[in-house]
Design an enzyme around this catalytic site. Structure first.
Site, short mmCIF file in Angstrom:
data_model
loop_
_atom_site.label_atom_id
_atom_site.label_comp_id
_atom_site.label_asym_id
_atom_site.label_seq_id
_atom_site.Cartn_x
_atom_site.Cartn_y
_atom_site.Cartn_z
CD GLU A 107 -2.95 0.83 2.42
OE1 GLU A 107 -3.36 1.83 3.03
OE2 GLU A 107 -3.30 -0.34 2.71
CG ASP A 109 -1.67 4.49 2.87
OD1 ASP A 109 -2.16 3.89 1.90
OD2 ASP A 109 -1.65 4.02 4.02
CD GLU A 111 -4.67 7.47 5.95
OE1 GLU A 111 -5.74 6.84 6.05
OE2 GLU A 111 -3.76 7.41 6.80
#
Length: 280
Positions: A107, A109, A111
């Protein structure tokens, strides 16, 4: 947010200049949200407009919303323009990330942690390899991400992962397999995004709760662009490593010196047995 961001807008570095990278092997493939993405949850809170050129996600007290790409990608460059939730966004998280599936997933990311009006968003980044994350770096941005659209990009190849904001690199995660650190290079990933309530941790460790009188909270997306492929010729290395030039390395150092607010590599209390191998 005016006073916070205006202070940085006067910086001589503020002018957005192009990131100079080597020529890519494929031409960019401009995306269309209707063709390239599925609205995965949230019912009417996720919407596609303008013939697939604009997408919005909303959050209210009942539910958030999300979408994911129909295609999977293994290496390449992913660009997306976002305009984040304006006003008092405390407790909300807008997540934009690449992820494979399963307990040993990889993953990458972005955010965006909302905040009370007048305070800056926090950009939280993380990388999971073989199901293990805990590689957080956090930044303030040098502009107000709620006023206009800004481009958030990932360049991913077999040698490194580069996070960029408006073509400025903010983080590089290099392949450290030689030190025994797994690197995401075998699992194709889909592009995901979601807008959800995280007031148990997102704003000052959960001290500031979501003000539902401001709902619905809405984020907007446009100008999705991808360069890359899931075909075997790309997974075997045809997508060449894109090295940063001298100017881009200076921009990276500028961001990390002035806007980085957390780096797991410097958190000795969190890793009393020694910092992770990739940090060395």
């Amino acid at each position: 947010m005016k006073s916070f961001y205006n202070g940085f807008s006067k910086s001589p570095f503020f002018t957005v200049l192009a990131l100079v990278l080597s020529s890519f092997l494929m031409l960019a493939s401009a995306g269309n949200f209707l063709q390239d993405f599925d609205l995965t949850w949230g019912d009417h809170r996720a919407k596609i407009f303008n013939g697939g050129q604009l997408l919005s996600l909303s959050l209210d007290q009942v539910s958030g919303s999300g979408f994911k790409s129909k295609n999977e990608y293994l290496f390449g460059r992913i660009d997306m323009q976002l305009k984040l939730v304006a006003g008092n966004s405390a407790g909300t998280v807008t997540a934009y990330y690449l992820s494979s599936e399963g307990p040993t997933h990889d993953e990458i990311d972005f955010e965006f942690l909302g905040n009370t009006s007048g305070d800056p968003y926090i950009l939280h980044t993380n990388i999971f390899t073989q199901g293990k994350g805990n590689r957080e770096q956090q930044f303030y941005l040098w502009f107000d991400p709620t006023k206009n659209f800004h481009t958030y990009s990932v360049i991913w190849d077999s040698k490194q992962i580069v996070f960029l904001v408006d073509k400025t690199p903010i983080r590089v995660f290099a392949n450290a397999e030689g030190k025994g650190v797994p690197f995401p290079k075998n699992q194709p990933m889909r592009i995901h995004s979601s807008l959800w309530n995280a007031d148990d941790w997102a704003t000052r460790g959960g001290l500031v709760k979501t003000d539902w009188s401001k709902a619905p909270f809405t984020a907007y997306y446009r100008n999705f662009n991808v360069q890359g492929s899931t075909t075997s010729k790309f997974s075997n290395g045809a997508w060449q490593s894109q090295q940063l030039d001298a100017y881009s390395r200076r921009r990276l150092r500028w961001v990390q010196k002035n806007f980085m607010i957390y780096n797991y590599c410097n958190d000795s209390k969190r890793f009393p047995q020694g910092i992770p191998a990739e940090c060395r």
